[in-house]
Design a protein around this motif. Structure first.
Motif, PDB file in Angstrom:
ATOM      1  N   ARG A 122       0.251  -6.585 -11.488  1.00  0.00           N
ATOM      2  CA  ARG A 122       1.177  -6.376 -10.567  1.00  0.00           C
ATOM      3  C   ARG A 122       2.460  -6.919 -10.480  1.00  0.00           C
ATOM      4  NH1 ARG A 122       0.621  -3.950  -6.260  1.00  0.00           N
ATOM      5  NH2 ARG A 122      -1.842  -3.942  -7.014  1.00  0.00           N
ATOM      6  N   ASP A 140       1.894   5.242  -9.321  1.00  0.00           N
ATOM      7  CA  ASP A 140       0.810   4.603  -8.394  1.00  0.00           C
ATOM      8  C   ASP A 140       0.037   4.278  -8.335  1.00  0.00           C
ATOM      9  OD1 ASP A 140       4.242   4.865  -6.667  1.00  0.00           O
ATOM     10  OD2 ASP A 140       3.915   7.442  -7.065  1.00  0.00           O
ATOM     11  N   ASN A 141      -0.417   3.180  -7.563  1.00  0.00           N
ATOM     12  CA  ASN A 141      -1.598   3.062  -7.076  1.00  0.00           C
ATOM     13  C   ASN A 141      -2.354   4.091  -7.056  1.00  0.00           C
ATOM     14  OD1 ASN A 141      -3.982   2.191  -6.473  1.00  0.00           O
ATOM     15  ND2 ASN A 141      -3.128   0.583  -5.180  1.00  0.00           N
ATOM     16  N   SER A 144      -4.265   3.367  -3.551  1.00  0.00           N
ATOM     17  CA  SER A 144      -3.758   3.451  -2.169  1.00  0.00           C
ATOM     18  C   SER A 144      -2.530   4.643  -0.953  1.00  0.00           C
ATOM     19  CB  SER A 144      -1.750   2.574  -2.202  1.00  0.00           C
ATOM     20  OG  SER A 144      -1.127   2.405  -0.885  1.00  0.00           O
ATOM     21  N   ASP A 145      -2.309   4.941  -0.181  1.00  0.00           N
ATOM     22  CA  ASP A 145      -2.209   5.713   1.282  1.00  0.00           C
ATOM     23  C   ASP A 145      -0.828   6.094   1.439  1.00  0.00           C
ATOM     24  OD1 ASP A 145      -4.786   7.051   1.171  1.00  0.00           O
ATOM     25  OD2 ASP A 145      -4.908   5.401   3.013  1.00  0.00           O
ATOM     26  N   THR A 146      -0.246   4.784   0.537  1.00  0.00           N
ATOM     27  CA  THR A 146       1.141   4.661   0.553  1.00  0.00           C
ATOM     28  C   THR A 146       2.390   4.369  -1.307  1.00  0.00           C
ATOM     29  OG1 THR A 146       1.649   2.308   0.971  1.00  0.00           O
ATOM     30  CG2 THR A 146       1.551   3.789   2.820  1.00  0.00           C
ATOM     31  N   PRO A 147       3.089   4.418  -1.086  1.00  0.00           N
ATOM     32  CA  PRO A 147       3.636   3.787  -2.666  1.00  0.00           C
ATOM     33  C   PRO A 147       3.460   2.759  -3.001  1.00  0.00           C
ATOM     34  CG  PRO A 147       5.275   5.805  -1.442  1.00  0.00           C
ATOM     35  CD  PRO A 147       4.339   5.089   0.144  1.00  0.00           C
ATOM     36  N   ASP A 148       2.520   2.721  -4.256  1.00  0.00           N
ATOM     37  CA  ASP A 148       2.865   1.619  -4.828  1.00  0.00           C
ATOM     38  C   ASP A 148       2.453   1.115  -6.059  1.00  0.00           C
ATOM     39  OD1 ASP A 148       1.383  -1.092  -5.153  1.00  0.00           O
ATOM     40  OD2 ASP A 148      -0.367  -0.808  -4.408  1.00  0.00           O
ATOM     41  N   PRO A 149       3.791   0.830  -6.414  1.00  0.00           N
ATOM     42  CA  PRO A 149       3.597   0.997  -7.565  1.00  0.00           C
ATOM     43  C   PRO A 149       2.759  -0.131  -8.524  1.00  0.00           C
ATOM     44  CG  PRO A 149       5.762  -0.214  -7.508  1.00  0.00           C
ATOM     45  CD  PRO A 149       4.903   0.127  -6.293  1.00  0.00           C
ATOM     46  N   ILE A 150       2.163  -0.027  -9.957  1.00  0.00           N
ATOM     47  CA  ILE A 150       2.076  -1.246 -10.656  1.00  0.00           C
ATOM     48  C   ILE A 150       1.714  -0.792 -12.047  1.00  0.00           C
ATOM     49  CG2 ILE A 150      -0.504  -0.224 -10.538  1.00  0.00           C
ATOM     50  CD1 ILE A 150      -2.064  -2.887 -10.276  1.00  0.00           C
TER      51      ILE A 150
END
Length: 276
Positions: A122, A140-141, A144-150
């Motif tokens: 991350r 995007d993870n 996750s239910d929301t945007p969560d770049p990794i």
């Protein structure tokens, strides 16, 4: 099979031209005597991997014309200042370099250690390096239910890892103490070549005090004895760095002529001593 105990030059002969070679940093377990043997052998076209940074040994190899490209998160001589041969190569534009970060290098090695093609990381989000590294992927993870770049970092599997340690037993188990990142390098690499100060009797993996800091012989390809094999760098609590020598190198190696003189005196001239 137990890894063989070889002469230093025979160990150096196991590093092929064009190999990706992983080296630990100056403050860890860097095998400078083995690097000098590689230079005397005339090794060429190496892809050096700093784990996670590069220093004196890599600078020697660059100056000797042994390095075709470099992947690292930094190149430095620490208290002695800039690495002069690396600096000269950068100014000349003669050395391709792939920028990384310390966590990214370790993450890539950990992926290879685990036998997986990549691992997420991350901390790279927001870094300018992402745009420069087309081998890293931002996704995007999926959990996750929301945007969560990794970022996905590909596995790094060096052809050869080079390590210097205080001791190994005659079965090929190598003691690295608290430097457990050296175990990660050995697990990730196809071949691990180790120089040691001395050999010990018994089995290090059966000693309750030594076993936690020991790389098992399964991950060691061959061993050579090289007394003071980290000099002029230090080796754990065994001996300290020779700072006056490193300072002198940093001054002398700023010019092509100065580096050539250093190489003749401290690398090539050691051939006769090594043969004694």
């Amino acid at each position: 099979m137990m890894p063989p105990v070889l002469a230093l030059d025979a160990l150096a002969a196991r590093v092929p031209d064009g190999a990706m070679v992983a080296l630990p940093p100056d403050n860890s377990l860097c095998p400078t005597e083995l690097v000098r043997a590689l230079i005397r052998r005339g090794v060429r076209n190496l892809h050096m991997l700093g784990v996670p940074v590069s220093g004196f040994a890599t600078d020697l190899l660059i100056g000797a014309g042994a390095v075709a490209k470099l992947t690292t998160s930094a190149v430095t001589l620490g208290e002695a200042g800039f690495a002069p041969r690396f600096t000269a190569a950068m100014k000349a534009g003669s050395l391709p370099i792939t920028d990384a970060t310390c966590p990214a290098v370790h993450t890539g090695l950990q992926a290879a250690e685990k036998g997986v093609p990549f691992m997420p990381l991350r901390g790279l989000i927001g870094s300018d390096l992402i745009a420069a590294r087309n081998d890293w992927r931002v996704i995007d993870n999926p959990f996750s239910d929301t945007p969560d770049p990794i970022v996905l970092v590909p596995a790094i599997m060096p052809d050869v890892a080079l390590i210097h340690a205080v001791c190994a037993d005659r079965r090929g188990n190598v003691w690295v103490g608290r430097r457990r990142e050296l175990a990660t390098i050995a697990h990730a690499a196809r071949t691990t070549l180790v120089t040691v100060e001395h050999l010990v009797d018994g089995d290090l993996t059966e000693d309750e005090h030594m076993a936690p800091g020991t790389i098992g012989s399964l991950y060691v390809s061959a061993v050579a004895v090289a007394a003071r094999g980290a000099w002029p760098l230090g080796l754990l609590d065994h001996y300290g760095a020779d700072q006056p020598h490193l300072d002198a190198y940093a001054r002398e190696a700023r010019t092509d002529e100065g580096f050539a003189a250093y190489l003749a005196a401290h690398v090539l001239a050691r051939r006769a001593k090594a043969a004694e």
